[in-house]
Write a protein that holds these residues in place. Structure first.
Motif, PDB file in Angstrom:
ATOM      1  N   ASP A  41       0.833  -1.205   0.000  1.00  0.00           N
ATOM      2  CA  ASP A  41       0.000   0.000   0.000  1.00  0.00           C
ATOM      3  C   ASP A  41       0.867   1.255   0.000  1.00  0.00           C
ATOM      4  N   THR A  42       0.241   2.341  -0.385  1.00  0.00           N
ATOM      5  CA  THR A  42       0.977   3.596  -0.547  1.00  0.00           C
ATOM      6  C   THR A  42       1.586   4.076   0.767  1.00  0.00           C
ATOM      7  N   GLN A  46       5.469   5.068   1.159  1.00  0.00           N
ATOM      8  CA  GLN A  46       5.877   6.401   1.595  1.00  0.00           C
ATOM      9  C   GLN A  46       6.791   6.322   2.813  1.00  0.00           C
ATOM     10  N   GLN A  54       7.954  13.191   5.480  1.00  0.00           N
ATOM     11  CA  GLN A  54       7.034  13.049   4.354  1.00  0.00           C
ATOM     12  C   GLN A  54       6.861  14.384   3.617  1.00  0.00           C
ATOM     13  N   LYS A  59       1.412  11.714  -2.129  1.00  0.00           N
ATOM     14  CA  LYS A  59       0.833  10.841  -3.144  1.00  0.00           C
ATOM     15  C   LYS A  59       1.375  11.188  -4.523  1.00  0.00           C
ATOM     16  N   LEU A  62       4.948  10.077  -4.814  1.00  0.00           N
ATOM     17  CA  LEU A  62       5.044   8.626  -5.009  1.00  0.00           C
ATOM     18  C   LEU A  62       4.775   8.266  -6.475  1.00  0.00           C
ATOM     19  N   GLN A  63       3.823   8.919  -7.086  1.00  0.00           N
ATOM     20  CA  GLN A  63       3.539   8.678  -8.504  1.00  0.00           C
ATOM     21  C   GLN A  63       4.736   9.066  -9.377  1.00  0.00           C
ATOM     22  N   THR A  85      -0.052  -1.234 -11.100  1.00  0.00           N
ATOM     23  CA  THR A  85      -0.754  -0.267 -10.260  1.00  0.00           C
ATOM     24  C   THR A  85      -2.109  -0.864  -9.901  1.00  0.00           C
TER      25      THR A  85
END
Length: 581
Positions: A41-42, A46, A54, A59, A62-63, A85
């Motif tokens: 999971d993201t 992260q 962070q 998000k 991360l992409q 994905t």
């Protein structure tokens, strides 16, 4: 292409390896790889990438990392379909062929289901050989090193315990001592490892060392944890003190688990030569010497023979490196000690001993004489012809030449991918030509192409301008042609080195009379120099004519040019092999 996480994070194809630089992209890749075929999971990603620091738009960041990771795959000729994905995160689709961690777990599981002890030993040992150095040392993720690496290391230790227990049970306790010593020093309070180490020492006949190890763990437990040793440790100590008999060695099973040479993953061609050599060795017709220039593939051919024709050598195979770390000849006593351990490991059946990179005739004669007592087959690799070995022991000298052109192109197809070679076969053929069909040069060229966004034809044009200097991998002298050739020439006498440079000035093949002119010598002296250079694989002789191999000729000419332009002898003006296209 195989991904490796059981050590530094790396991508490998065959014998070539690319160790990734520390980055946020490497953190993301490592996190996906240590959870193969699972949705990560993201939030976990992260944490692995940024930890407590962070970014505001985590998000989106991360992409961006995922996009850069897919670009990295593209640069190395990999498809991006292995990264999926999925809702809530990402998944890396892996198999035992594409990820070493999956392969490690497959081998460990196969060992559980295998009824034969000798086969279980092979599977467990194969699993442990996949580990190579500190886990994810080049991945700057505190989260991975804190929460994931210890769990993976525990998997390794579980397999190590099973392997050592099996070896001890099958009468091979001495073969576990070094591994267990290392493991107990890394985990000084682990009683189960200490128990195995003490039992291995005792069964190997080292009673005093076994007692010393017991006192070490006893002191550690008392000083660090305030505990006494467990009942099993106390029982082992009592058995040692009472001098109870050690269990009998099960000779038939110990003999079955013979040592084997590591196979060559991407070996191409030379099948008929390999079969002929294996046949000679199995018939006990004397040692075989593989000789040829540096980078021609002598060691790979020897390993290929050992693994492909393993049934000819039921006593196992052993490789003895004949040079010390500085390139000098290893001390004979050190080699004899290693040879003695090989003799105690193997049974009475005939094995194969590979003497790799022999320095000269005298070293070869001494070691072959020591090996002859066991009647093991002996396969020698050396840059020198070592005719004195054949004169004393019989056997055969095999001069290893470059690959056939179609074999060179096949090797490039394996290293680069068939699609890339098929897209421009003329450029692939030309690349093989520039590399002189030398396996080492082809591997270096393929590695450089994979790390750079360049087409085959463009790379060949760039390489042709200065092949010996540009056939190099920065930071890796063993994969740098100039460093390899420099080591060879530095071992020559000044007279021979000067003779080699003079002969390199010829534009075509020469006969004896032309050699006399180039060497500025009388015929007898010129013939002697040519013989010595041919023995050192710096000159090829055929039908009374002589030729300096193209890449060596290019290197020797560059040496001559550098000496001519160097104002002071011994001053190095630049470091070759560091150019980039």
């Amino acid at each position: 292409m195989t991904f490796r996480v059981l050590g530094p994070l790396a991508l490998t194809r065959g014998d070539d390896s690319i160790v990734l630089q520390p980055s946020k992209v490497s953190c993301m890749l490592a996190t996906l790889l240590v959870h193969p075929n699972e949705v990560v999971d993201t939030g976990h990603l992260q944490n692995a990438i940024w930890g407590d620091d962070q970014p505001l738009a985590a998000k989106a960041a991360l992409q961006t990392c995922a996009m850069r990771l897919r670009k990295l795959f593209g640069r190395h000729g990999l498809g991006t379909s292995s990264i999926e994905t999925v809702p809530g995160g990402y998944r890396f689709v892996a198999s035992g062929e594409t990820l070493d961690l999956v392969r490690f777990r497959e081998l460990a599981a196969a060992a559980d289901a295998e009824p034969r002890p000798d086969r279980r030993l092979e599977l467990l040992d194969g699993a442990l050989q996949l580990w190579s150095g500190p886990l994810l040392a080049n991945v700057p993720s505190e989260w991975l090193h804190r929460d994931v690496a210890p769990r993976l290391d525990e998997e390794r230790l579980t397999v190590l315990r099973r392997l050592c227990e099996l070896k001890i049970d099958q009468g091979m306790a001495a073969a576990t001592v070094v591994q267990l010593w290392d493991a107990t020093r890394r985990r000084p309070g682990d009683e189960s490892l200490a128990e195995l180490h003490i039992e291995a020492l005792y069964r190997a006949g080292r009673q005093s060392d076994a007692l010393a190890e017991f006192h070490r763990i006893k002191s550690f437990l008392a000083d660090e944890l305030g505990l006494d040793p467990g009942s099993r440790l106390k029982k082992i100590e009592l058995s040692i003190l009472k001098g109870e008999p050690r269990p009998e060695v099960r000779q038939e099973t110990a003999a079955a688990a013979v040592p084997k040479v590591r196979p060559v993953i991407t070996f191409i061609g030379r099948d008929s030569v390999a079969a002929e050599i294996a046949g000679r060795l199995s018939r006990d017709t004397g040692p075989v010497v593989l000789t040829g220039m540096s980078g021609i593939g002598k060691t790979a051919l020897a390993r290929h023979i050992a693994t492909t024709f393993r049934e000819h050598f039921p006593g196992g195979q052993k490789t003895l490196g004949m040079r010390a770390a500085d390139g000098s000849a290893r001390v004979f006593g050190e080699i004899v000690g290693e040879l003695a351990s090989w003799r105690t490991w193997t049974d009475s059946r005939r094995g194969l001993l590979i003497l790799d990179d022999v320095v000269g005739v005298q070293q070869a004669i001494a070691v072959v004489s020591a090996a002859a007592a066991r009647r093991d087959a002996v396969l020698v690799t050396s840059q020198h012809g070592l005719s004195g070995v054949m004169a004393r022991f019989g056997g055969r000298i095999v001069r290893v030449s470059g690959l056939a052109r179609d074999e060179s192109v096949r090797l490039l197809a394996i290293l680069l991918g068939p699609d890339r070679v098929d897209a421009d076969p003329a450029a692939a053929d030309e690349l093989a030509d520039v590399c002189g069909d030398l396996p080492l040069a082809l591997r270096i060229a393929a590695a450089r192409i994979q790390t750079r966004d360049t087409g085959l034809a463009e790379f060949v044009a760039w390489l042709r301008e200065n092949p010996t200097s540009r056939l190099s991998l920065p930071g890796d002298p063993d994969m740098t042609l100039t460093a390899r050739f420099e080591r060879v020439v530095s071992r020559l006498s000044p007279v021979l080195a000067d003779a080699a440079r003079r002969l390199a000035g010829a534009e075509a093949d020469i006969d004896g009379q032309a050699a006399v002119g180039l060497l500025r010598s009388v015929p007898e002296s010129a013939e002697h120099l040519l013989d010595q250079l041919a023995d050192a694989s710096l000159v090829e002789e055929f039908g009374g004519r002589y030729r300096v191999p193209r890449l060596i000729r290019s290197y020797l000419r560059s040496m001559h040019d550098e000496r001519q332009s160097t104002p002071q002898v011994g001053v190095v003006l630049s470091t070759p092999g560091m150019e980039t296209p």
